[in-house]
Design an enzyme around this catalytic site. Structure first.
Site, short mmCIF file in Angstrom:
data_model
loop_
_atom_site.label_atom_id
_atom_site.label_comp_id
_atom_site.label_asym_id
_atom_site.label_seq_id
_atom_site.Cartn_x
_atom_site.Cartn_y
_atom_site.Cartn_z
CG ASP A 112 -2.14 0.91 1.00
OD1 ASP A 112 -2.06 1.81 0.15
OD2 ASP A 112 -3.16 0.74 1.71
C1 BGC Z 1 -4.91 3.45 0.34
C2 BGC Z 1 -5.10 2.55 -0.86
C3 BGC Z 1 -4.93 3.37 -2.13
C4 BGC Z 1 -3.57 4.04 -2.11
C5 BGC Z 1 -3.27 4.86 -3.35
C6 BGC Z 1 -3.63 4.24 0.24
O1 BGC Z 1 -3.53 5.16 1.29
O2 BGC Z 1 -4.93 2.68 1.52
O3 BGC Z 1 -6.37 1.96 -0.82
O4 BGC Z 1 -5.09 2.54 -3.25
O5 BGC Z 1 -3.50 4.90 -0.99
O6 BGC Z 1 -4.05 6.00 -3.41
#
Ligand code: BGC
Length: 731
Positions: free
Chosen positions: A238
């Site tokens: 993530d």
């Molecule tokens: C979130 C993800 C997301 C990523 C990119 C993260 O903070 O948990 O779900 O895809 O950011 O934006």
């Protein structure tokens, strides 16, 4: 590849890029699609392009404008996964995936960072709306349909967040959870999705599971995901800051791509290989996984962005999906549907706020958003303009204050802190005289992107309760109905006030067509066929984790174990406000001929049959649910578990449809930790076909003569602490 190229290949190119000729880090690379969440490193020398990754669960999230051009870059804001799940319509979910794919391709994006598919096991998780359901089967099947819809068009998906990421408070916390609860609840949906739809990518979660961060967890990323399930795509982190994890451990565990990526990570990988702490073969393995996907992407295949998606087609589908996902919770004396030519008064500040849903990575810049007044007017209803004007002024003034300032588009801040309601006692009396129906739009506070909801957010505020009292008294004094529309992204307390209104429609925060979709259902243009994919509890205190969530000292333990949602309510005899699977229609359905084949014996497969008849007087569709109640043996079992579901076609009054459901042994198995195997225990199994998890309409049973081990899997992910598990035996 040189070592530098290899290190750059596994680190996102969001902030840094490698000069392939000189082998130097050359600083920020222009982002290919402004507003997309990230991209990979290009290595032109080897013909490897940079692929683009964009969120998210409600549609394509990119910037709506770009410097130097008047052109806009909007995308359809579709209903979120929780609304899609409530349709119980797999074909429709596939279509939403397919339409999303068209927009991804139009904007030159290779990989969607969705769908979210964590289990809605904890009511206050601030990101639940990004996920489908409290049930792993619904989650797994809906995810697979969505993924297939996208990927059939040659664009990729990223299922997320893997795994046991069920709260926002301890975002990076350690989650202690039993192997059985992992396999049956928290990993199950991912298992179904991997096996049924081959997602191109999996996003690891921020949290740790049983003491090891997901991104450092070889058991999770290699033993389970690849060995047990046969995953063939690549995994990514993530959007972590990237500097507080053990990079060697992550590479070895099977985290293939580090997102969004930073220079430090590249250097740490290079140094680790040089000093011998990282065997380069792991890097090669991970790069192979990434490149296997890169060669399938639109970018690799030379597809060019048109930047002209068909937003009209998107809007049409978004409207249908939203209406089909709405759930009619209450309808006394057939208060609904209302005729198209009646006059209505709209109460509640959310009625003019266009709360269509989505924050942070789930934000979508839609071309427009349809609010309540506009949607109802489009349907031909007459709106009480005077009251509307008062609400507009009231909201505008409050929103101008520091306390209630709106921050639309701000990634981390809540877009809509809800407002105190204005006093409508007198307005309601006048409105009840002048208009036919009172509609109260209710919302509740939700956490900001970075946080969970608070317990108080589950309940209505005092000013909202007073509004409900005032409006219902005034309308009922005139013999006229009051309808509540819940403009929410998750369950809200209803038990204490629901008897004051005649109808309740769960309208959700369903994307850009909010007002139109609500009007479609209120006026009967669409006969509601949505059903809940999560339990609405009577009280927060009824939840088995009420006194423990969200944990402390960066640690939370899933003590309720496998008893999540309706599994808990049904097993421990707790009455919910609205149960899992519940939803009314403007018509009624009868169930008949519920039976199973194979003379009540099961070998490897079995079929369940049921016939559904529309016994009311308007056409409609019914979501039919098949539960199984398995015998307790060595393993205790929940009272019932969903094993299959289907939605009928639109049935005209008096019409019937025969449904069949195939179950195999794995569907019936529970996870035996001792054997690390899926086990079907001997005994009598009840098959319960119902309109909801408590409204069972027909039953059949079959016997299993001896215990059957269906599948043995890697014995991994054991908790490092003793878990005080909820059990039927202790109650
Ligand atoms: C979130 C993800 C997301 C990523 C990119 C993260 O903070 O948990 O779900 O895809 O950011 O934006």
């Amino acid at each position: 590849m040189t070592l530098q190229e290899k290190a750059a290949m596994v680190v996102g190119a969001n902030t840094v890029a490698l000069d392939p000729v000189n082998g130097e880090i050359i600083g920020a690379q222009a982002r290919k699609v402004p507003g997309a969440a990230g991209q990979t490193q290009a290595i032109p020398r080897l013909g490897i392009p940079s692929i683009v990754l964009a969120d998210g669960p409600m549609g394509v999230r990119i910037d709506p404008t770009r410097p130097g051009t008047e052109q806009t870059f909007h995308a359809t804001k579709f209903p979120s996964p929780n609304v899609l799940a409530s349709t119980w319509d797999t074909e429709l979910v596939n279509k939403v995936g397919s339409a999303t794919a068209d927009e991804l391709k139009a904007y030159g994006i290779d990989l969607l960072l969705a769908p979210g598919m964590n289990i809605q096991s904890y009511l206050l998780n601030g990101r639940n709306y990004e996920y489908f359901s409290e049930d792993p089967l619904v989650t797994g099947i809906m995810t697979s349909e969505f993924v297939n819809g996208v990927q059939d068009k040659g664009v990729g998906t990223t299922i997320k967040h893997f795994a046991a990421y069920n709260q926002r408070t301890l975002n990076n916390g350690n989650m202690n959870v039993s192997q059985r609860a992992l396999r049956e609840i928290y990993l199950k949906g991912f298992e179904i999705a991997v096996k049924e739809s081959d997602p191109w990518a999996v996003m690891d979660s921020y949290n740790a599971i049983n003491g090891t961060y997901a991104t450092e967890n070889k058991d999770l990323l290699t033993s389970v995901l690849r060995e047990d399930w046969g995953f063939k795509g690549f995994t990514m982190t993530d959007w972590e800051n990237g500097n507080n994890r053990d990079i060697v451990k992550q590479v070895v565990a099977g985290t293939d791509l580090f997102m969004p990526g930073n220079l430090n990570q590249i250097n740490r990988i290079i140094n680790a290989v040089k000093d011998g702490s990282l065997d380069e073969k792991y890097l090669d393995r991970n790069i192979k996984s990434i490149l296997t996907i890169v060669v399938q992407t639109p970018t690799f295949k030379g597809h060019e962005a048109t930047n002209t998606p068909d937003l009209e087609a998107g809007a049409k589908l978004a409207r249908q999906a939203a209406a089909d996902g709405m759930v009619l919770l209450k309808n006394e004396e057939k208060a609904l549907p209302i005729d198209n030519d009646v006059s209505v008064s709209l109460f509640g500040t959310p009625n003019i706020e266009k709360m269509t849903g989505g924050r942070g990575s789930a934000l979508v810049y839609a071309p427009y958003q349809v609010g309540f007044p506009e949607g109802l007017q489009n349907a031909g209803l007459q709106i009480n303009e005077e009251l509307l004007g008062k609400y507009e002024t009231y909201v505008e003034e409050l929103r101008a204050t520091d306390e209630y300032k709106q921050t639309p588009g701000n990634f981390f801040v809540s877009t809509f802190p809800t407002l105190p309601e204005m006093d409508v006692k007198e307005d309601a009396v006048a409105a009840a005289k002048n208009t036919d129906v009172g509609i109260i739009v209710l919302s509740s506070e939700f956490g900001t992107y970075g946080s969970d909801r608070s317990k108080g957010d589950f309940y209505l505020s005092e000013s909202k309760r007073k509004m409900i009292d005032d409006v219902s008294k005034a309308y009922h004094a005139e013999g006229k109905p009051v309808i509540a529309v819940l403009n929410v992204e998750g369950p809200l307390e209803t038990a204490s006030w629901e008897d004051k209104v005649d109808g309740i429609l769960l309208g959700w925060q369903p994307g850009q067509e909010l007002g139109n979709s609500v009007a479609d259902v209120l006026t009967g243009k669409v006969n509601p066929s949505g059903k809940l994919a999560q339990t609405f509890p009577v009280d927060y205190a009824d939840l088995p984790y009420a006194d423990r969530y969200p944990g402390e000292n960066n640690e939370f333990t899933y003590e309720e174990d496998i008893y999540v949602g309706y599994r808990y309510n049904s097993t421990f005899g707790l009455k919910p406000a609205y149960e899992f699977g519940y939803g009314l229609s403007y018509t009624t359905f009868d169930y008949e001929n519920v039976r199973v084949n194979r003379n009540g014996q099961i070998k490897d497969k079995m079929t369940v049959f049921a016939t559904v008849e529309n016994t009311g007087d308007v056409a409609g569709r019914e979501a039919v649910q098949v539960y199984v109640s398995a015998p307790d043996g060595k393993l205790e079992k929940p009272e019932l578990e969903l094993k299959a579901f289907a939605k009928t076609n639109e049935l005209r009054p008096g019409k019937k449809e025969n449904l069949t459901f195939d179950l195999d042994l794995k569907d019936l198995a529970s996870f035996d930790e001792e054997k690390s195997a899926w086990l079907v225990e001997k005994g009598t199994y009840e098959v319960l076909v119902g309109a909801s998890s408590t409204d069972i309409r027909g039953a059949a049973s079959f016997k299993v003569d001896k215990d059957i081990v269906v599948e043995t899997v890697n014995d991994v992910l054991a908790p490092q602490v003793e878990i005080n598990k909820l059990s039927k035996l202790n109650e």
